[in-house]
Design an enzyme around this catalytic site. Structure first.
Site, PDB file in Angstrom:
ATOM      1  CD  GLU A  75     -18.094  99.132  88.087  1.00 59.81           C
ATOM      2  OE1 GLU A  75     -16.849  99.319  88.253  1.00 59.81           O
ATOM      3  OE2 GLU A  75     -18.916  98.396  88.408  1.00 59.81           O
ATOM      4  CB  CYS A  93      -8.817 101.205  82.955  1.00 60.59           C
ATOM      5  SG  CYS A  93      -8.767  99.478  83.306  1.00 60.59           S
ATOM      6  CB  CYS A 100     -14.774  88.529  85.560  1.00 59.03           C
ATOM      7  SG  CYS A 100     -13.348  87.755  84.775  1.00 59.03           S
ATOM      8  CB  CYS A 104      -8.282  86.596  90.020  1.00 52.11           C
ATOM      9  SG  CYS A 104      -8.050  86.151  88.213  1.00 52.11           S
ATOM     10  CB  CYS A 107     -10.128  90.014  90.861  1.00 52.48           C
ATOM     11  SG  CYS A 107     -11.082  91.046  89.956  1.00 52.48           S
ATOM     12  CG  ASN A 209      -1.193  88.682  89.689  1.00 50.28           C
ATOM     13  OD1 ASN A 209      -0.536  89.863  89.589  1.00 50.28           O
ATOM     14  ND2 ASN A 209      -2.397  88.742  88.960  1.00 50.28           N
ATOM     15  CG  ASN A 283      -5.200  98.659  94.837  1.00 49.49           C
ATOM     16  OD1 ASN A 283      -4.556  99.372  95.141  1.00 49.49           O
ATOM     17  ND2 ASN A 283      -5.263  98.328  93.524  1.00 49.49           N
ATOM     18  CB  CYS A 326      -5.228  97.454  89.544  1.00 48.20           C
ATOM     19  SG  CYS A 326      -4.993  95.918  88.714  1.00 48.20           S
TER      20      CYS A 326
HETATM   21  S1  SF4 Z   1      -8.584  89.611  87.715  1.00 44.95           S
HETATM   22 FE1  SF4 Z   1     -10.610  89.881  88.044  1.00 44.95          FE
HETATM   23  S2  SF4 Z   1     -11.393  90.693  86.184  1.00 44.95           S
HETATM   24 FE2  SF4 Z   1      -9.492  90.047  85.802  1.00 44.95          FE
HETATM   25  S3  SF4 Z   1      -9.708  87.658  85.070  1.00 44.95           S
HETATM   26 FE3  SF4 Z   1      -9.324  87.718  87.131  1.00 44.95          FE
HETATM   27  S4  SF4 Z   1     -11.284  87.828  88.146  1.00 44.95           S
HETATM   28 FE4  SF4 Z   1     -11.529  88.347  86.002  1.00 44.95          FE
END
Ligand code: SF4
Length: 345
Positions: A75, A93, A100, A104, A107, A209, A283, A326
Protein backbone atom coordinates in the site's frame (compact mmCIF):
# COMPACT_ATOMS: atom_id res chain seq x y z
CA UNK A 1 13.68 -1.15 -25.26
CA UNK A 2 11.42 -2.86 -22.71
CA UNK A 3 12.99 -5.80 -20.89
CA UNK A 4 11.17 -9.13 -20.89
CA UNK A 5 8.97 -9.74 -17.81
CA UNK A 6 11.44 -12.25 -16.36
CA UNK A 7 14.08 -9.56 -16.07
CA UNK A 8 11.86 -6.91 -14.53
CA UNK A 9 12.52 -7.80 -10.90
CA UNK A 10 16.23 -8.01 -11.53
CA UNK A 11 16.32 -4.55 -13.14
CA UNK A 12 14.11 -3.09 -10.43
CA UNK A 13 16.19 -4.41 -7.56
CA UNK A 14 19.67 -3.65 -8.92
CA UNK A 15 21.72 -0.51 -8.84
CA UNK A 16 22.95 0.56 -12.24
CA UNK A 17 26.48 -0.62 -11.45
CA UNK A 18 25.28 -4.02 -10.20
CA UNK A 19 23.08 -4.51 -13.24
CA UNK A 20 26.06 -3.88 -15.51
CA UNK A 21 28.12 -6.39 -13.52
CA UNK A 22 25.36 -9.00 -13.79
CA UNK A 23 25.25 -8.52 -17.56
CA UNK A 24 29.01 -8.88 -17.81
CA UNK A 25 28.97 -12.05 -15.69
CA UNK A 26 26.33 -13.64 -17.91
CA UNK A 27 28.09 -12.65 -21.13
CA UNK A 28 25.52 -10.02 -22.17
CA UNK A 29 26.30 -6.63 -23.57
CA UNK A 30 27.07 -4.21 -20.76
CA UNK A 31 25.91 -1.29 -22.90
CA UNK A 32 22.55 -2.94 -23.53
CA UNK A 33 22.16 -3.63 -19.82
CA UNK A 34 22.93 -0.01 -19.10
CA UNK A 35 20.33 1.18 -21.60
CA UNK A 36 17.76 -1.22 -20.15
CA UNK A 37 18.40 0.05 -16.62
CA UNK A 38 18.02 3.70 -17.65
CA UNK A 39 14.93 2.90 -19.76
CA UNK A 40 13.25 1.29 -16.77
CA UNK A 41 14.26 3.66 -14.00
CA UNK A 42 14.39 6.92 -15.91
CA UNK A 43 11.74 6.49 -18.58
CA UNK A 44 9.39 3.94 -17.01
CA UNK A 45 9.69 1.46 -19.88
CA UNK A 46 8.54 -1.70 -18.19
CA UNK A 47 5.52 -3.93 -17.91
CA UNK A 48 5.03 -4.71 -14.28
CA UNK A 49 3.28 -7.99 -13.52
CA UNK A 50 1.71 -6.39 -10.49
CA UNK A 51 -1.69 -4.86 -11.01
CA UNK A 52 -3.11 -1.87 -9.25
CA UNK A 53 -5.99 -3.29 -7.30
CA UNK A 54 -7.21 -0.11 -5.76
CA UNK A 55 -7.05 3.54 -6.59
CA UNK A 56 -8.76 6.18 -4.52
CA UNK A 57 -8.55 9.91 -5.02
CA UNK A 58 -9.51 12.36 -2.33
CA UNK A 59 -8.43 16.00 -2.32
CA UNK A 60 -5.49 15.09 -4.56
CA UNK A 61 -4.38 12.28 -2.22
CA UNK A 62 -4.00 8.96 -4.00
CA UNK A 63 -3.82 5.70 -2.11
CA UNK A 64 -3.05 2.64 -4.19
CA UNK A 65 -2.41 -0.99 -3.53
CA UNK A 66 -0.41 -3.38 -5.70
CA UNK A 67 -1.13 -7.09 -5.89
CA UNK A 68 2.04 -8.96 -4.98
CA UNK A 69 0.95 -12.26 -6.52
CA UNK A 70 0.78 -14.19 -3.24
CA UNK A 71 -2.57 -12.93 -1.99
CA UNK A 72 -1.01 -9.87 -0.36
CA UNK A 73 -0.70 -6.27 -1.35
CA UNK A 74 1.60 -3.33 -0.81
CA UNK A 75 0.00 0.00 0.00
CA UNK A 76 1.28 3.43 -0.92
CA UNK A 77 0.05 7.00 -0.74
CA UNK A 78 0.84 10.02 -2.89
CA UNK A 79 0.41 13.13 -0.78
CA UNK A 80 0.54 16.75 -1.90
CA UNK A 81 2.53 18.61 0.75
CA UNK A 82 3.41 22.26 1.09
CA UNK A 83 7.07 22.83 1.94
CA UNK A 84 8.36 25.51 4.30
CA UNK A 85 8.86 27.86 1.35
CA UNK A 86 5.22 27.38 0.38
CA UNK A 87 6.03 25.26 -2.69
CA UNK A 88 3.76 22.30 -3.40
CA UNK A 89 5.52 18.95 -3.54
CA UNK A 90 4.34 15.42 -4.12
CA UNK A 91 5.50 13.05 -1.44
CA UNK A 92 5.30 9.31 -1.93
CA UNK A 93 4.80 7.28 1.22
CA UNK A 94 6.24 3.79 0.66
CA UNK A 95 5.57 0.53 2.47
CA UNK A 96 8.48 -1.70 3.43
CA UNK A 97 6.53 -4.67 4.81
CA UNK A 98 3.14 -6.32 4.50
CA UNK A 99 1.66 -5.77 7.95
CA UNK A 100 3.87 -5.10 10.94
CA UNK A 101 4.94 -6.95 14.08
CA UNK A 102 5.43 -3.98 16.36
CA UNK A 103 1.87 -3.48 17.56
CA UNK A 104 1.67 0.28 18.14
CA UNK A 105 -1.66 1.00 19.79
CA UNK A 106 -2.72 3.85 17.49
CA UNK A 107 -1.85 2.11 14.22
CA UNK A 108 -4.16 0.44 11.75
CA UNK A 109 -1.37 -1.65 10.19
CA UNK A 110 -0.61 -3.19 13.59
CA UNK A 111 -3.95 -4.96 13.44
CA UNK A 112 -2.71 -7.05 10.48
CA UNK A 113 0.21 -8.51 12.42
CA UNK A 114 3.42 -9.16 10.47
CA UNK A 115 3.01 -11.00 7.19
CA UNK A 116 6.26 -10.54 5.32
CA UNK A 117 8.98 -8.17 4.20
CA UNK A 118 8.70 -6.56 0.80
CA UNK A 119 11.48 -7.16 -1.72
CA UNK A 120 13.49 -4.35 -3.30
CA UNK A 121 11.57 -4.84 -6.55
CA UNK A 122 8.26 -4.56 -4.69
CA UNK A 123 9.39 -1.31 -3.05
CA UNK A 124 10.63 0.14 -6.36
CA UNK A 125 7.44 -0.90 -8.09
CA UNK A 126 5.48 1.39 -5.77
CA UNK A 127 7.61 4.29 -7.00
CA UNK A 128 7.20 3.25 -10.66
CA UNK A 129 3.44 3.10 -10.40
CA UNK A 130 3.27 6.49 -8.67
CA UNK A 131 5.62 8.13 -11.12
CA UNK A 132 4.61 6.58 -14.43
CA UNK A 133 1.08 5.17 -14.09
CA UNK A 134 -0.24 8.06 -12.02
CA UNK A 135 2.04 10.45 -13.85
CA UNK A 136 3.03 12.09 -10.56
CA UNK A 137 6.22 14.13 -10.41
CA UNK A 138 7.31 12.70 -7.07
CA UNK A 139 9.93 14.83 -5.37
CA UNK A 140 9.97 13.37 -1.86
CA UNK A 141 10.03 9.80 -0.56
CA UNK A 142 9.14 8.75 2.96
CA UNK A 143 9.35 5.19 4.24
CA UNK A 144 6.34 5.68 6.44
CA UNK A 145 3.77 3.31 4.98
CA UNK A 146 3.04 -0.24 6.13
CA UNK A 147 5.76 -1.77 8.28
CA UNK A 148 8.80 -0.71 10.26
CA UNK A 149 11.57 0.11 7.73
CA UNK A 150 14.36 -0.74 10.19
CA UNK A 151 13.05 -4.32 10.30
CA UNK A 152 13.71 -4.62 6.56
CA UNK A 153 16.66 -2.27 6.36
CA UNK A 154 18.80 -4.02 3.73
CA UNK A 155 15.89 -3.72 1.32
CA UNK A 156 15.21 -0.10 2.26
CA UNK A 157 18.87 0.91 1.82
CA UNK A 158 19.10 -0.78 -1.56
CA UNK A 159 15.89 0.99 -2.61
CA UNK A 160 17.41 4.32 -1.54
CA UNK A 161 20.57 3.62 -3.58
CA UNK A 162 18.42 3.10 -6.67
CA UNK A 163 15.93 5.91 -6.02
CA UNK A 164 18.69 8.48 -5.61
CA UNK A 165 20.67 7.47 -8.71
CA UNK A 166 20.87 10.60 -10.86
CA UNK A 167 20.62 8.60 -14.07
CA UNK A 168 17.51 6.84 -12.78
CA UNK A 169 14.74 8.09 -10.48
CA UNK A 170 17.04 10.95 -9.36
CA UNK A 171 15.33 11.69 -6.06
CA UNK A 172 17.57 14.04 -4.06
CA UNK A 173 18.94 12.25 -0.96
CA UNK A 174 17.83 15.22 1.14
CA UNK A 175 14.26 14.41 0.09
CA UNK A 176 14.36 10.81 1.31
CA UNK A 177 13.31 10.05 4.88
CA UNK A 178 13.20 6.79 6.77
CA UNK A 179 10.77 6.82 9.64
CA UNK A 180 11.18 4.49 12.58
CA UNK A 181 9.37 3.86 15.81
CA UNK A 182 12.76 3.66 17.47
CA UNK A 183 14.56 0.46 16.50
CA UNK A 184 17.94 1.46 17.89
CA UNK A 185 20.11 -1.07 16.03
CA UNK A 186 18.45 0.03 12.79
CA UNK A 187 19.08 3.73 13.49
CA UNK A 188 22.75 2.93 14.11
CA UNK A 189 23.02 1.06 10.80
CA UNK A 190 21.16 3.81 8.96
CA UNK A 191 23.62 6.28 10.51
CA UNK A 192 26.54 4.29 9.07
CA UNK A 193 24.82 4.40 5.67
CA UNK A 194 24.32 8.17 6.03
CA UNK A 195 28.01 8.76 6.67
CA UNK A 196 28.80 7.61 3.09
CA UNK A 197 29.36 10.78 1.05
CA UNK A 198 26.54 10.01 -1.41
CA UNK A 199 23.93 9.75 1.34
CA UNK A 200 25.00 12.49 3.77
CA UNK A 201 21.72 14.34 3.45
CA UNK A 202 19.20 11.53 3.90
CA UNK A 203 16.70 12.15 6.67
CA UNK A 204 15.76 10.31 9.82
CA UNK A 205 12.29 10.55 11.30
CA UNK A 206 11.49 9.08 14.71
CA UNK A 207 7.96 8.42 15.82
CA UNK A 208 8.15 9.33 19.51
CA UNK A 209 4.49 9.90 20.40
CA UNK A 210 4.97 10.04 24.15
CA UNK A 211 6.47 12.47 26.66
CA UNK A 212 7.78 9.74 28.98
CA UNK A 213 8.61 6.03 29.11
CA UNK A 214 5.47 5.04 30.98
CA UNK A 215 3.10 6.31 28.32
CA UNK A 216 5.38 5.18 25.50
CA UNK A 217 5.49 1.60 26.81
CA UNK A 218 1.71 1.51 26.78
CA UNK A 219 1.40 3.00 23.34
CA UNK A 220 4.43 1.45 21.65
CA UNK A 221 5.57 -1.99 22.86
CA UNK A 222 9.00 -1.52 21.21
CA UNK A 223 9.85 0.73 24.18
CA UNK A 224 10.27 -2.43 26.28
CA UNK A 225 13.17 -3.70 24.15
CA UNK A 226 14.56 -0.38 22.88
CA UNK A 227 14.31 2.01 25.83
CA UNK A 228 13.91 5.77 25.63
CA UNK A 229 17.47 6.41 26.94
CA UNK A 230 18.86 4.07 24.24
CA UNK A 231 16.74 5.82 21.64
CA UNK A 232 17.97 9.20 22.85
CA UNK A 233 21.56 8.00 22.55
CA UNK A 234 21.00 6.73 18.99
CA UNK A 235 19.47 10.09 18.03
CA UNK A 236 22.38 12.01 19.62
CA UNK A 237 24.83 9.79 17.72
CA UNK A 238 23.01 10.54 14.47
CA UNK A 239 23.46 14.29 15.00
CA UNK A 240 27.04 13.89 16.25
CA UNK A 241 27.88 11.96 13.05
CA UNK A 242 26.74 14.88 10.90
CA UNK A 243 23.14 13.77 10.31
CA UNK A 244 20.57 16.37 9.36
CA UNK A 245 18.09 17.51 12.03
CA UNK A 246 15.76 14.69 13.05
CA UNK A 247 12.08 14.88 12.36
CA UNK A 248 10.19 13.91 15.52
CA UNK A 249 6.68 12.64 14.95
CA UNK A 250 4.14 13.04 17.71
CA UNK A 251 0.67 11.65 17.11
CA UNK A 252 -1.50 13.68 19.46
CA UNK A 253 -4.10 11.45 21.13
CA UNK A 254 -6.69 13.01 23.43
CA UNK A 255 -6.41 11.80 27.02
CA UNK A 256 -3.22 9.83 26.32
CA UNK A 257 -0.32 12.14 25.46
CA UNK A 258 -1.80 15.64 25.46
CA UNK A 259 -1.80 16.53 29.18
CA UNK A 260 -0.78 19.98 30.26
CA UNK A 261 2.66 18.87 31.53
CA UNK A 262 3.46 16.68 28.52
CA UNK A 263 4.93 19.40 26.24
CA UNK A 264 7.50 20.31 28.92
CA UNK A 265 8.38 16.63 29.48
CA UNK A 266 8.83 16.06 25.76
CA UNK A 267 10.94 19.20 25.38
CA UNK A 268 13.17 18.09 28.26
CA UNK A 269 13.66 14.65 26.73
CA UNK A 270 14.62 16.20 23.40
CA UNK A 271 17.06 18.68 24.91
CA UNK A 272 20.39 18.62 23.08
CA UNK A 273 18.97 16.94 19.97
CA UNK A 274 18.77 19.01 16.79
CA UNK A 275 15.23 18.29 15.71
CA UNK A 276 11.88 19.55 14.53
CA UNK A 277 8.62 18.17 15.92
CA UNK A 278 5.74 17.29 13.65
CA UNK A 279 2.51 17.20 15.63
CA UNK A 280 0.07 14.88 13.90
CA UNK A 281 -3.54 15.00 15.09
CA UNK A 282 -4.59 11.38 15.74
CA UNK A 283 -6.60 9.78 12.92
CA UNK A 284 -9.10 7.47 14.60
CA UNK A 285 -8.66 3.93 13.29
CA UNK A 286 -11.58 1.53 13.10
CA UNK A 287 -13.08 0.83 16.53
CA UNK A 288 -10.73 3.39 17.99
CA UNK A 289 -10.99 3.96 21.74
CA UNK A 290 -9.94 7.57 21.18
CA UNK A 291 -11.47 10.40 19.17
CA UNK A 292 -9.52 12.84 17.03
CA UNK A 293 -8.22 15.82 19.02
CA UNK A 294 -10.06 19.11 18.68
CA UNK A 295 -8.44 21.91 16.69
CA UNK A 296 -8.06 24.02 19.80
CA UNK A 297 -6.36 21.23 21.80
CA UNK A 298 -3.83 20.78 18.97
CA UNK A 299 -3.15 24.53 18.98
CA UNK A 300 -2.70 24.58 22.76
CA UNK A 301 -0.23 21.66 22.61
CA UNK A 302 1.78 23.25 19.81
CA UNK A 303 1.90 26.63 21.54
CA UNK A 304 3.11 24.97 24.75
CA UNK A 305 5.90 23.17 22.85
CA UNK A 306 6.93 26.41 21.18
CA UNK A 307 7.06 28.19 24.50
CA UNK A 308 9.47 25.44 25.62
CA UNK A 309 11.74 26.47 22.75
CA UNK A 310 10.89 23.61 20.35
CA UNK A 311 10.63 23.96 16.59
CA UNK A 312 7.19 22.63 15.77
CA UNK A 313 5.23 21.99 12.62
CA UNK A 314 1.64 20.89 12.41
CA UNK A 315 1.02 18.05 9.96
CA UNK A 316 -2.12 18.58 7.92
CA UNK A 317 -4.30 15.49 7.96
CA UNK A 318 -4.81 14.25 4.42
CA UNK A 319 -6.76 11.30 3.19
CA UNK A 320 -8.56 10.53 6.42
CA UNK A 321 -11.78 9.28 4.84
CA UNK A 322 -10.00 6.84 2.50
CA UNK A 323 -7.91 5.38 5.33
CA UNK A 324 -4.79 6.80 3.75
CA UNK A 325 -3.76 9.05 6.60
CA UNK A 326 -0.89 8.41 8.98
CA UNK A 327 -1.26 5.09 10.83
CA UNK A 328 -4.20 4.05 8.66
CA UNK A 329 -2.66 1.76 6.07
CA UNK A 330 -3.40 -1.96 6.18
CA UNK A 331 -5.56 -4.37 4.27
CA UNK A 332 -9.02 -4.33 5.76
CA UNK A 333 -9.73 -8.05 5.29
CA UNK A 334 -6.44 -9.19 6.81
CA UNK A 335 -6.75 -6.63 9.56
CA UNK A 336 -9.92 -8.15 10.93
CA UNK A 337 -8.11 -11.41 11.73
CA UNK A 338 -5.90 -9.82 14.37
CA UNK A 339 -7.56 -8.31 17.44
CA UNK A 340 -6.62 -4.72 18.06
CA UNK A 341 -4.59 -4.09 21.15
CA UNK A 342 -6.07 -1.25 23.16
CA UNK A 343 -3.56 0.43 25.47
CA UNK A 344 -4.82 1.97 28.67
CA UNK A 345 -5.75 5.58 28.08
S1 SF4 B 1 3.24 2.62 13.63
FE1 SF4 B 1 2.26 0.79 12.76
S2 SF4 B 1 3.49 0.24 10.98
FE2 SF4 B 1 4.71 1.65 12.24
S3 SF4 B 1 5.93 0.30 13.56
FE3 SF4 B 1 4.05 0.81 14.72
S4 SF4 B 1 2.65 -0.89 14.24
FE4 SF4 B 1 4.28 -0.94 12.72
Amino acid sequence: MTPPPGQIDSVLSSTRADFRLQAKASGESVDHADTRWVDVHRHGKMRSGRTISQQINEHSTIKFTLDLGDGHQSESVILPMTGRTGRQRLTLCLSSQVGCALGCGFCETAAMGFIRNLTVAEVLDQWHVAKFRFDSPISNIVFMGMGEPMENLDTVLQAIRILTDRSGPAIAPSRVAVSTVGRVAGIDRYRDFMTHEDFRRVRLAVSVNAPNAEIRRELMPITRSDSMPELHQAMSDWIASGGKPILIEYVLIPGVNDAVDHPAQLARWLEGIDCRINVIPYNPRRNSPWPAPTESSVDVFIDALRSEGCRVHRRKTLGRSVMAACGQLGNEHVRRKVPLRVPRA
